[in-house]
Design a protein around this motif. Structure first.
Motif, PDB file in Angstrom:
ATOM      1  N   LEU A  11       0.830  -1.202   0.000  1.00  0.00           N
ATOM      2  CA  LEU A  11       0.000   0.000   0.000  1.00  0.00           C
ATOM      3  C   LEU A  11       0.865   1.253   0.000  1.00  0.00           C
ATOM      4  N   ASP A  12       0.308   2.340  -0.537  1.00  0.00           N
ATOM      5  CA  ASP A  12       1.056   3.596  -0.550  1.00  0.00           C
ATOM      6  C   ASP A  12       1.080   4.179   0.862  1.00  0.00           C
ATOM      7  N   PRO A  13       2.041   5.066   1.148  1.00  0.00           N
ATOM      8  CA  PRO A  13       2.216   5.591   2.512  1.00  0.00           C
ATOM      9  C   PRO A  13       0.977   6.268   3.087  1.00  0.00           C
ATOM     10  N   VAL A  14       0.210   6.954   2.247  1.00  0.00           N
ATOM     11  CA  VAL A  14      -0.984   7.652   2.737  1.00  0.00           C
ATOM     12  C   VAL A  14      -2.021   6.646   3.230  1.00  0.00           C
ATOM     13  N   LEU A  15      -2.260   5.615   2.425  1.00  0.00           N
ATOM     14  CA  LEU A  15      -3.244   4.606   2.802  1.00  0.00           C
ATOM     15  C   LEU A  15      -2.775   3.815   4.018  1.00  0.00           C
ATOM     16  N   ARG A  16      -1.488   3.525   4.092  1.00  0.00           N
ATOM     17  CA  ARG A  16      -0.957   2.834   5.257  1.00  0.00           C
ATOM     18  C   ARG A  16      -1.202   3.650   6.519  1.00  0.00           C
ATOM     19  N   ALA A  17      -0.957   4.957   6.444  1.00  0.00           N
ATOM     20  CA  ALA A  17      -1.170   5.825   7.609  1.00  0.00           C
ATOM     21  C   ALA A  17      -2.639   5.839   8.018  1.00  0.00           C
ATOM     22  N   GLN A  18      -3.537   5.850   7.034  1.00  0.00           N
ATOM     23  CA  GLN A  18      -4.965   5.858   7.328  1.00  0.00           C
ATOM     24  C   GLN A  18      -5.388   4.556   8.016  1.00  0.00           C
ATOM     25  N   LEU A  19      -4.848   3.427   7.538  1.00  0.00           N
ATOM     26  CA  LEU A  19      -5.195   2.150   8.141  1.00  0.00           C
ATOM     27  C   LEU A  19      -4.678   2.062   9.579  1.00  0.00           C
ATOM     28  N   TRP A  20      -3.458   2.544   9.802  1.00  0.00           N
ATOM     29  CA  TRP A  20      -2.927   2.518  11.164  1.00  0.00           C
ATOM     30  C   TRP A  20      -3.769   3.377  12.102  1.00  0.00           C
ATOM     31  N   GLN A  21      -4.271   4.487  11.601  1.00  0.00           N
ATOM     32  CA  GLN A  21      -5.158   5.319  12.420  1.00  0.00           C
ATOM     33  C   GLN A  21      -6.412   4.529  12.801  1.00  0.00           C
ATOM     34  N   GLN A  22      -6.943   3.774  11.835  1.00  0.00           N
ATOM     35  CA  GLN A  22      -8.126   2.962  12.122  1.00  0.00           C
ATOM     36  C   GLN A  22      -7.825   1.864  13.136  1.00  0.00           C
ATOM     37  N   PHE A  23      -6.642   1.259  13.027  1.00  0.00           N
ATOM     38  CA  PHE A  23      -6.276   0.211  13.985  1.00  0.00           C
ATOM     39  C   PHE A  23      -6.200   0.782  15.402  1.00  0.00           C
ATOM     40  N   HIS A  24      -5.650   1.987  15.528  1.00  0.00           N
ATOM     41  CA  HIS A  24      -5.557   2.602  16.853  1.00  0.00           C
ATOM     42  C   HIS A  24      -6.933   2.989  17.383  1.00  0.00           C
ATOM     43  N   GLU A  25      -7.805   3.431  16.520  1.00  0.00           N
ATOM     44  CA  GLU A  25      -9.161   3.744  16.960  1.00  0.00           C
ATOM     45  C   GLU A  25      -9.874   2.492  17.459  1.00  0.00           C
ATOM     46  N   LEU A  26      -9.643   1.366  16.773  1.00  0.00           N
ATOM     47  CA  LEU A  26     -10.237   0.107  17.215  1.00  0.00           C
ATOM     48  C   LEU A  26      -9.700  -0.300  18.576  1.00  0.00           C
ATOM     49  N   ALA A  27      -8.376  -0.195  18.745  1.00  0.00           N
ATOM     50  CA  ALA A  27      -7.769  -0.550  20.032  1.00  0.00           C
ATOM     51  C   ALA A  27      -8.278   0.357  21.144  1.00  0.00           C
ATOM     52  N   ASP A  28      -8.433   1.645  20.832  1.00  0.00           N
ATOM     53  CA  ASP A  28      -8.934   2.590  21.831  1.00  0.00           C
ATOM     54  C   ASP A  28     -10.362   2.230  22.262  1.00  0.00           C
ATOM     55  N   SER A  29     -11.101   1.578  21.367  1.00  0.00           N
ATOM     56  CA  SER A  29     -12.478   1.185  21.686  1.00  0.00           C
ATOM     57  C   SER A  29     -12.540  -0.159  22.412  1.00  0.00           C
ATOM     58  N   GLY A  30     -11.366  -0.783  22.625  1.00  0.00           N
ATOM     59  CA  GLY A  30     -11.324  -2.041  23.376  1.00  0.00           C
ATOM     60  C   GLY A  30     -11.055  -3.274  22.546  1.00  0.00           C
ATOM     61  N   VAL A  31     -10.955  -3.124  21.232  1.00  0.00           N
ATOM     62  CA  VAL A  31     -10.672  -4.271  20.364  1.00  0.00           C
ATOM     63  C   VAL A  31      -9.193  -4.648  20.474  1.00  0.00           C
ATOM     64  N   THR A  32      -8.913  -5.925  20.564  1.00  0.00           N
ATOM     65  CA  THR A  32      -7.538  -6.420  20.542  1.00  0.00           C
ATOM     66  C   THR A  32      -7.134  -6.619  19.090  1.00  0.00           C
ATOM     67  N   VAL A  33      -6.002  -6.063  18.708  1.00  0.00           N
ATOM     68  CA  VAL A  33      -5.528  -6.166  17.325  1.00  0.00           C
ATOM     69  C   VAL A  33      -4.203  -6.921  17.314  1.00  0.00           C
ATOM     70  N   LEU A  34      -4.163  -8.027  16.565  1.00  0.00           N
ATOM     71  CA  LEU A  34      -2.921  -8.770  16.330  1.00  0.00           C
ATOM     72  C   LEU A  34      -2.646  -8.705  14.843  1.00  0.00           C
ATOM     73  N   LEU A  35      -1.510  -8.112  14.483  1.00  0.00           N
ATOM     74  CA  LEU A  35      -1.206  -7.991  13.058  1.00  0.00           C
ATOM     75  C   LEU A  35       0.238  -8.369  12.782  1.00  0.00           C
ATOM     76  N   SER A  36       0.458  -8.879  11.585  1.00  0.00           N
ATOM     77  CA  SER A  36       1.808  -9.278  11.196  1.00  0.00           C
ATOM     78  C   SER A  36       2.347  -8.334  10.139  1.00  0.00           C
ATOM     79  N   SER A  37       3.668  -8.252  10.084  1.00  0.00           N
ATOM     80  CA  SER A  37       4.338  -7.438   9.076  1.00  0.00           C
ATOM     81  C   SER A  37       5.788  -7.867   9.003  1.00  0.00           C
TER      82      SER A  37
END
Length: 242
Positions: A161-187
């Motif tokens: 993914l391009d850097p802009v889209l990657r940044a947007q997805l990471w923002q979404q992952f943090h919003e999910l975690a802030d709401s109590g969702v556990t996120v396990l991701l690989s890279s």
């Protein structure tokens, strides 16, 4: 103390006659982003398959949200996004989400909200086959989120993914975690590791480290996580040869 979202005990997996995971032990806390990092072929995907209950295990146990991995009770509670988009290319974005919503008994309102959350509302009527790779990744993520899972497992969700889209997805992952969702991701991209609350560094089917990004940098006296990973691998090799 709150029970871990994922508890892995003495996990061993053999595939094609080769040992892939070697006696893994780890507890992953709830409401955090845990990054599983390491080179291709180190066992990240195999471990994730164990967590979602689709991998044959030789020995050991994997407990997810208090139940055995793969239990029927977890079907609504765990979302899984594979490396390749796992959606229907001949259906529109909205139809894909509506299909998965019907499996979980989710409402039309939930479909609309999920499309909005991943910024796909303007593409609702487009066929998935007409979307860019990044948009297809968003569709896969949306389908995984439709059941409002407590645990989200993402296998290299930002690769290519391009850097802009990657940044947007990471923002979404943090919003999910802030709401109590556990996120396990690989890279396998080390510069993404700084976005995680906690890191599990893997090599050759074993954990090299389990700590926060800042702690790993401090421990190895390095300035970036790629250097930290190399230092840890070097220390491990030296100790094994000693």
């Amino acid at each position: 103390m709150e029970a871990a979202a994922i508890a892995v005990k003495n996990l061993v997996v053999t595939r094609g006659g080769r040992r892939v995971l070697h006696q893994l032990n780890v507890d992953i806390p709830r409401g955090h982003i845990t990054g599983l990092l390491g080179p291709s072929g180190c066992g990240k995907t195999t471990l994730m398959r164990c967590v979602v209950g689709v991998q044959r295990v030789e020995s050991g146990t994997v407990t997810v949200l208090g139940d055995a991995a793969g239990s029927a009770a977890l079907r609504r509670r765990v979302g899984y996004v594979t490396q390749s988009p796992s959606v229907y290319a001949d259906l529109s974005v909205a139809d894909n989400l509506s299909y998965f919503a019907s499996l979980f008994g989710a409402s039309k309102q939930r479909v609309r909200k999920t499309m909005s959350d991943v910024e796909l509302s303007d593409s609702a009527n487009q066929l998935v086959s007409q979307l860019s790779g990044g948009q297809r990744t968003r569709v896969s993520l949306a389908c995984a989120l439709i059941s409002e899972p407590e645990l989200l497992v993402l296998d290299e969700p930002t690769v290519g993914l391009d850097p802009v889209l990657r940044a947007q997805l990471w923002q979404q992952f943090h919003e999910l975690a802030d709401s109590g969702v556990t996120v396990l991701l690989s890279s396998h991209v080390m510069d993404e590791a700084t976005h995680c609350h906690r890191l599990l560094l893997m090599r050759d089917g074993s954990f090299v480290a389990d700590d926060t990004p800042d702690a790993l940098l401090s421990q190895t006296a390095t300035l970036d996580l790629e250097s930290a990973f190399l230092a840890l691998v070097s220390d491990r090799t030296d100790s094994q040869e000693a």
